[in-house]
Enzyme design. Structure first.
Site, PDB file in Angstrom:
ATOM      1  N   TYR A  65       0.813  -1.223   0.000  1.00 24.60           N
ATOM      2  CA  TYR A  65       0.000   0.000   0.000  1.00 24.60           C
ATOM      3  C   TYR A  65       0.845   1.271   0.000  1.00 24.60           C
ATOM      4  O   TYR A  65       2.031   1.241   0.231  1.00 24.60           O
ATOM      5  CB  TYR A  65      -1.061   0.020   1.082  1.00 24.60           C
ATOM      6  CG  TYR A  65      -0.681  -0.131   2.531  1.00 24.60           C
ATOM      7  CD1 TYR A  65       0.606   0.067   3.004  1.00 24.60           C
ATOM      8  CD2 TYR A  65      -1.671  -0.461   3.474  1.00 24.60           C
ATOM      9  CE1 TYR A  65       0.902  -0.061   4.352  1.00 24.60           C
ATOM     10  CE2 TYR A  65      -1.379  -0.592   4.817  1.00 24.60           C
ATOM     11  CZ  TYR A  65      -0.094  -0.381   5.250  1.00 24.60           C
ATOM     12  OH  TYR A  65       0.195  -0.513   6.584  1.00 24.60           O
ATOM     13  N   GLU A  66       0.179   2.367  -0.316  1.00 28.08           N
ATOM     14  CA  GLU A  66       0.811   3.676  -0.554  1.00 28.08           C
ATOM     15  C   GLU A  66       1.791   3.635  -1.727  1.00 28.08           C
ATOM     16  O   GLU A  66       2.798   4.335  -1.741  1.00 28.08           O
ATOM     17  CB  GLU A  66       1.510   4.198   0.712  1.00 28.08           C
ATOM     18  CG  GLU A  66       0.615   4.352   1.904  1.00 28.08           C
ATOM     19  CD  GLU A  66      -0.648   5.152   1.599  1.00 28.08           C
ATOM     20  OE1 GLU A  66      -0.619   6.008   0.700  1.00 28.08           O
ATOM     21  OE2 GLU A  66      -1.667   4.907   2.254  1.00 28.08           O
ATOM     22  N   GLY A  67       1.476   2.814  -2.716  1.00 26.75           N
ATOM     23  CA  GLY A  67       2.345   2.634  -3.878  1.00 26.75           C
ATOM     24  C   GLY A  67       3.243   1.440  -3.649  1.00 26.75           C
ATOM     25  O   GLY A  67       4.061   1.434  -2.732  1.00 26.75           O
TER      26      GLY A  67
END
Length: 596
Positions: free
Chosen positions: A439-441
């Protein structure tokens, strides 16, 4: 049962000797942030994490969140723990005093975040997302929105989220379909569905403020047409309290591999009232304030999991009796030796330790630069600090989360079959750590950000913020015989990094796939050199304190020995990474799609 103690001695060493946190008190607004005050704050934070949050980690994993009739309930004890957390003012630790915050440096909050993530990663998601919402709103929100909502985020009575992902798009936010329709009173109605929304619904706070990406009717295509809106779960009354329910509801929660006590929600917006944050069609700029902060925070999550995994692996290795030392009985008074006598167990433990302590030093340096970038009186100094943070953000996010997952797996390996059993606690760290790489890229996206954006930005200006100080420190220490075994390996790895950087820049201009094929290996190479730089600094600090007869000699000697392991056993990975980078894109891209 798992264990956890906040690594206060190591944190103090990093802050005092490596980062120079004493200089924080020289920055405007941080005059009271002396080393002694910072130490006291972190000691109290450690108690909270050890005594309140950590005991709920395993039970929270076992119970998970529940969803019924649109209501999400967190596991037993979480609501009470959150109450303790906000009553003590931890939510506003680094927030502006104008909105009720304590105004302490971001570096202090970074260190506290590590403790929280070690103690209870799921719990840390809730206040972490609220802090991200605070950052975006305080940077881009109108004065009216700030006055109306920031105080509630700071005191923790209201929570925040970031709503980006939709069922048909994740990283490619240009594809979002959520709509925003202007209203006569200046508000907007928001309609659409968002998925994978951490803390989208829960019972910890009386209200939740959603920061939602959506499109206005006249929005251009792609990311240039995205705007950011603040959409509360409950609309505020005129007195600022909770009013009527807004048109936003949780449709379901995900049943996940890990972080089970963190509610991951499908959020449905149906003509929900929201207010524009920032300028129309400039939502990505505002959202990146949250995303960049979140990427650093996720890196610290990886560090937190690495630390608690290492602690549990060491404790087990010291008490588990199995076989005898290869040199003969190390503990003849016992029926068998503890497994820590075995070389391979030590290899595992030292790997986790060297990565974790190196990452802590690098993470603290980035946290310090965040404060310099915001508070320093000199504009040039602020800009250079910000450029360092920009460069290191994808490295911290990807490298630290890889380290967290690796260290969690090491803890399971050291425990053997017992590590595979839920009751011992370490298998949870593997499951919890895995999401941090996504997550978050994803970490692959972080690598692309590094080679595709950070390297070429302004003809490599960001790189100078790392290359110049590292090169200067290596050059200054090359003639020091006491440092030879540490500085020479770093110098060789740094030379590989410089060479790889030049080749990727050259090839990437002609063929973007060349840069893409090298990206992940390059980020790892960069990260290993950065940790090596930190270890060189730590060795010098430890040697200086030992020579002066200061500090805990056993702690300082262990620092030097861990550095020796890192330079001899882990940093040489840079050689193989360089070879794979030089292999180019052909081994990846020549395969026909149909052949997969």
């Amino acid at each position: 049962m798992p264990i956890y103690k906040a690594p206060l001695e190591d944190v103090r060493f990093v802050l005092d000797e490596i980062v120079g946190a004493g200089k924080l008190a020289e920055l405007p607004g941080y005059e009271d942030a002396t080393p002694d005050l910072i130490a006291q704050v972190l000691e109290e934070g450690a108690k909270l994490c050890e005594e309140v949050l950590f005991p709920l980690n395993q039970s929270g994993d076992g119970e998970g969140c529940t969803f019924e009739n649109g209501v999400v309930r967190t596991p037993k004890g979480f609501k009470e723990a959150y109450g303790t957390y906000i009553e003590a003012g931890w939510q506003g630790l680094s927030c502006d005093p104008a909105y009720g915050g304590q105004g302490l440096p971001k570096l202090v909050n970074t260190m506290l975040e590590e403790f929280i993530c070690s103690a209870n990663l799921s719990f840390g998601m809730y206040p972490g997302l609220s802090l991200g919402a605070y950052n975006a709103l305080s940077t881009y929100g109108s004065e009216a929105l700030k006055q109306r909502f920031l105080g509630r985020l700071v005191d923790g009575t209201w929570a925040g989220t970031m709503c980006l992902t939709e069922p048909h798009c994740g990283t490619d936010l240009g594809l979002i379909r959520t709509k925003a329709v202007p209203q006569e009173d200046g508000s907007h109605t928001i309609t659409g569905t968002k998925i994978f929304i951490s803390a989208g619904e829960h019972d910890l706070t009386e209200n939740i403020l959603h920061l939602v990406l959506a499109r206005l009717p006249d929005a251009p295509a792609g990311t240039r047409g995205i705007s950011l809106f603040l959409v509360p779960k409950f609309l505020p009354n005129e007195d600022g309290g909770v009013g009527p329910r807004n048109g936003v509801a949780c449709g379901s929660i995900e049943h996940k591999m890990g972080i089970k006590a963190s509610a991951t929600c499908v959020m449905n917006f149906e003509d929900a009232t929201g207010w524009l944050v920032g300028e129309p069609h400039k939502g990505m700029r505002a959202m990146f304030v949250m995303m960049n902060a979140a990427r650093l925070a996720v890196g610290i999550q990886g560090l937190g999991v690495a630390e608690v995994s290492y602690q549990n692996a060491v404790a087990y290795a010291k008490e588990r009796l199995q076989g005898r030392s290869l040199k003969g009985a190390a503990h003849p008074d016992k029926p068998a030796d503890p497994i820590i006598v075995h070389p391979d167990v030590r290899r595992n433990l030292l790997t986790a330790r060297a990565y974790t302590e190196g990452a802590r030093a690098l993470g603290a340096l980035v946290g310090y630069k965040l404060d310099v970038a915001e508070k320093h009186a000199d504009e040039k100094t602020r800009k250079e600090a910000d450029e360092f943070v920009q460069l290191m953000t994808p490295i911290v996010k990807a490298l630290f989360t890889d380290i967290g997952f690796e260290s969690a797996n090491i803890a399971v390996q050291v425990h053997g079959g017992h590590g595979f059993i839920w009751e011992t606690g370490v298998e949870q760290y593997v499951r919890d750590a895995r999401i941090c790489q996504i997550y978050e890229g994803t970490n692959g996206v972080q690598a692309l950000d590094l080679v595709g954006r950070k390297l070429p930005q302004d003809m490599g200006r960001l790189l100078r913020r790392f290359f110049h100080p590292v090169g200067a420190e290596i050059e200054a220490d090359m003639e020091n015989e006491e440092l030879a075994e540490f500085v020479l390996p770093l110098a060789k790895a740094f030379a590989k990094l410089q060479q790889a950087t030049a080749i990727i820049a050259q090839k990437g201009l002609k063929d973007p796939e060349e840069a893409g094929a090298a990206a992940t290996d390059y980020l790892r190479l960069f990260g290993l050199v950065a940790l090596g730089w930190m270890w060189l600094r730590m060795v010098k600090a430890a040697q200086a304190k030992l020579a002066a007869g200061e500090g805990n000699a056993a702690f300082l000697e262990a620092k030097i020995r861990t550095a020796r392991f890192y330079m001899a056993k882990l940093l040489p990975q840079t050689n193989a990474l360089f070879i794979t980078i030089m292999a180019g894109s052909k081994p990846l891209m020549e395969m026909e799609e149909a052949a997969f």
